[in-house]
Design an enzyme around this catalytic site. Structure first.
Site, PDB file in Angstrom:
ATOM      1  N   SER A  87       7.470   9.350   2.149  1.00  0.00           N
ATOM      2  CA  SER A  87       6.549   8.813   1.140  1.00  0.00           C
ATOM      3  C   SER A  87       6.821   7.335   0.939  1.00  0.00           C
ATOM      4  CB  SER A  87       6.737   9.553  -0.190  1.00  0.00           C
ATOM      5  OG  SER A  87       6.160   8.788  -1.235  1.00  0.00           O
ATOM      6  N   HIS A 122       3.221   9.835   4.018  1.00  0.00           N
ATOM      7  CA  HIS A 122       2.702  10.317   2.730  1.00  0.00           C
ATOM      8  C   HIS A 122       2.437   9.114   1.811  1.00  0.00           C
ATOM      9  CE1 HIS A 122       2.450  13.509  -0.423  1.00  0.00           C
ATOM     10  NE2 HIS A 122       2.982  12.593  -1.218  1.00  0.00           N
ATOM     11  N   ASP A 165       1.155   7.979  -1.950  1.00  0.00           N
ATOM     12  CA  ASP A 165       0.969   8.471  -3.320  1.00  0.00           C
ATOM     13  C   ASP A 165       0.044   7.553  -4.112  1.00  0.00           C
ATOM     14  OD1 ASP A 165       2.599  10.849  -3.537  1.00  0.00           O
ATOM     15  OD2 ASP A 165       4.308   9.528  -3.164  1.00  0.00           O
ATOM     16  N   MET A 221      -1.851   6.897  -7.555  1.00  0.00           N
ATOM     17  CA  MET A 221      -1.767   7.281  -8.978  1.00  0.00           C
ATOM     18  C   MET A 221      -2.684   6.378  -9.798  1.00  0.00           C
ATOM     19  SD  MET A 221       2.331   7.824  -9.363  1.00  0.00           S
ATOM     20  CE  MET A 221       3.297   8.577  -8.042  1.00  0.00           C
ATOM     21  N   HIS A 229      -2.088  11.598  -1.020  1.00  0.00           N
ATOM     22  CA  HIS A 229      -1.909  12.476  -2.183  1.00  0.00           C
ATOM     23  C   HIS A 229      -2.519  11.787  -3.396  1.00  0.00           C
ATOM     24  CE1 HIS A 229       1.303  14.400  -5.089  1.00  0.00           C
ATOM     25  NE2 HIS A 229       0.074  14.834  -5.324  1.00  0.00           N
ATOM     26  N   MET A 252      -3.228  11.509  -7.055  1.00  0.00           N
ATOM     27  CA  MET A 252      -2.888  11.926  -8.421  1.00  0.00           C
ATOM     28  C   MET A 252      -3.810  11.163  -9.353  1.00  0.00           C
ATOM     29  SD  MET A 252       1.163  11.964  -7.689  1.00  0.00           S
ATOM     30  CE  MET A 252       0.851  10.996  -6.219  1.00  0.00           C
ATOM     31  N   MET A 302       4.074  20.540  -6.215  1.00  0.00           N
ATOM     32  CA  MET A 302       4.928  19.503  -6.808  1.00  0.00           C
ATOM     33  C   MET A 302       6.199  20.146  -7.347  1.00  0.00           C
ATOM     34  SD  MET A 302       3.373  16.718  -6.253  1.00  0.00           S
ATOM     35  CE  MET A 302       4.760  15.823  -6.945  1.00  0.00           C
ATOM     36  N   ASP A 340       6.857  18.519  -2.639  1.00  0.00           N
ATOM     37  CA  ASP A 340       6.919  17.080  -2.931  1.00  0.00           C
ATOM     38  C   ASP A 340       7.638  16.855  -4.251  1.00  0.00           C
ATOM     39  OD1 ASP A 340       6.400  14.382  -3.251  1.00  0.00           O
ATOM     40  OD2 ASP A 340       4.211  14.606  -3.377  1.00  0.00           O
TER      41      ASP A 340
HETATM   42  C1  DX5 Z   1       5.827  11.970  -7.151  1.00  0.00           C
HETATM   43  C2  DX5 Z   1       5.142  11.669  -5.814  1.00  0.00           C
HETATM   44  C3  DX5 Z   1       6.105  11.920  -4.720  1.00  0.00           C
HETATM   45  C4  DX5 Z   1       7.262  10.972  -4.759  1.00  0.00           C
HETATM   46  C5  DX5 Z   1       8.473  11.680  -4.266  1.00  0.00           C
HETATM   47  O1  DX5 Z   1       5.030  11.692  -8.192  1.00  0.00           O
HETATM   48  O2  DX5 Z   1       4.013  12.479  -5.617  1.00  0.00           O
HETATM   49  O3  DX5 Z   1       5.486  11.928  -3.429  1.00  0.00           O
HETATM   50  O4  DX5 Z   1       7.043   9.821  -4.001  1.00  0.00           O
HETATM   51  O5  DX5 Z   1       9.594  10.891  -4.520  1.00  0.00           O
HETATM   52  P1  DX5 Z   1      11.067  11.468  -4.336  1.00  0.00           P
HETATM   53  O6  DX5 Z   1      11.176  11.988  -2.935  1.00  0.00           O
HETATM   54  O7  DX5 Z   1      11.941  10.272  -4.584  1.00  0.00           O
HETATM   55  O8  DX5 Z   1      11.229  12.541  -5.371  1.00  0.00           O
HETATM   56 ZN    ZN Z   2       3.262  12.746  -3.321  1.00  0.00          ZN
END
Ligand code: DX5
Ligand code: ZN
Length: 221
Positions: A8, A33, A35, A37, A66, A68, A137, A175
């Site tokens: 990620s 990956h 993320d 947000m 991903h 969010m 998650m 994740d």
């Molecule tokens: C969390 C994200 C994850 C995050 C994981 O909100 O969706 O993908 O990057 O980070 P680690 O591996 O550090 O928990």
């Molecule tokens: Zn993620």
């Protein structure tokens, strides 16, 4: 199914994104990956379509996006155009999860359905036949570096059992808080794609070492 590692880039050094992605891919990272947000669905604002496009320019590898974000439907096309291979949407983020997954497929991408730690497995049962990936998650999403929540493991097991019946080809991705210590229990429960940000991009001995440690902790990978 062979274990896949999904680095990620949330914890990558974004001033050198291309090199960081290359290092992760060269070390055997399978999916990249990303993320996304929105500051509403989760209390953080992160990467968007420009970063997906930059990642696409940096690698031919599989881009796992991903989302969010609340009400993701109007954004799906832009992420597909930016080069996503897989787009995952949260079941909590839309009242119309079938439609969102169908829209992702219509854009030519694989479709994933994600669920937060507090959401029961049953919430995604109605759409398991439509999903290429179920993304569980194992932290409350929003930030990298949080501790793995082992209470999600029975849910992973339930989802794997249900998928074996209704959609055995689907991948089960986990994740949050994944590292060499937590990965084996998640794999044992039935996960086969392992997302990691901190354990790869913040590994004290570097990206390649972080990926190798995860690979060694997994079996059949
Ligand atoms: C969390 C994200 C994850 C995050 C994981 O909100 O969706 O993908 O990057 O980070 P680690 O591996 O550090 O928990
Ligand atoms: Zn993620």
């Amino acid at each position: 199914m062979p274990a896949l590692i999904a680095p990620s880039i949330l914890s990558a050094d974004l001033t050198r994104l291309g090199q960081q992605i290359q290092a992760a891919v060269d070390a055997g990272g399978d999916w990249v990956h990303i993320d996304v947000m929105d500051g509403h669905f989760v209390p953080n604002l992160t990467l968007g379509t420009a970063i997906v496009a930059a990642a696409r320019a940096a690698t031919d590898h599989f881009l796992d996006v991903h989302l969010m974000v609340n009400h993701p439907e109007p954004l799906l096309k832009a992420f597909a155009r930016a080069g996503a291979n897989l787009i995952s949407v949260h079941v909590e983020a839309t009242p119309h999860i079938h439609r969102a997954l169908q829209q992702i497929h219509a854009l030519g991408c694989q479709a994933g359905v994600a669920l937060n730690p507090g959401t029961p497995a049953e919430a995604v049962f109605p759409v398991l036949h439509l999903a290429d990936v179920v993304l569980v998650m194992s932290v409350n999403p929003g930030f990298a570096g949080q501790a793995f929540l082992p209470e999600v493991l029975p849910k992973v097991k339930r989802l794997r059992e249900r998928l074996n019946t209704v959609n055995p080809q689907a991948r089960l991705e986990i994740d949050g808080g994944i590292n060499a210590q937590t990965l084996p229990a998640a794999q044992e429960a039935g996960a086969d794609v392992f997302v990691a940000a901190s354990a790869i991009f913040r590994h004290p001995q570097g990206i390649a070492y972080g990926i190798r440690a995860l690979r060694q902790a997994s079996h059949g990978g």
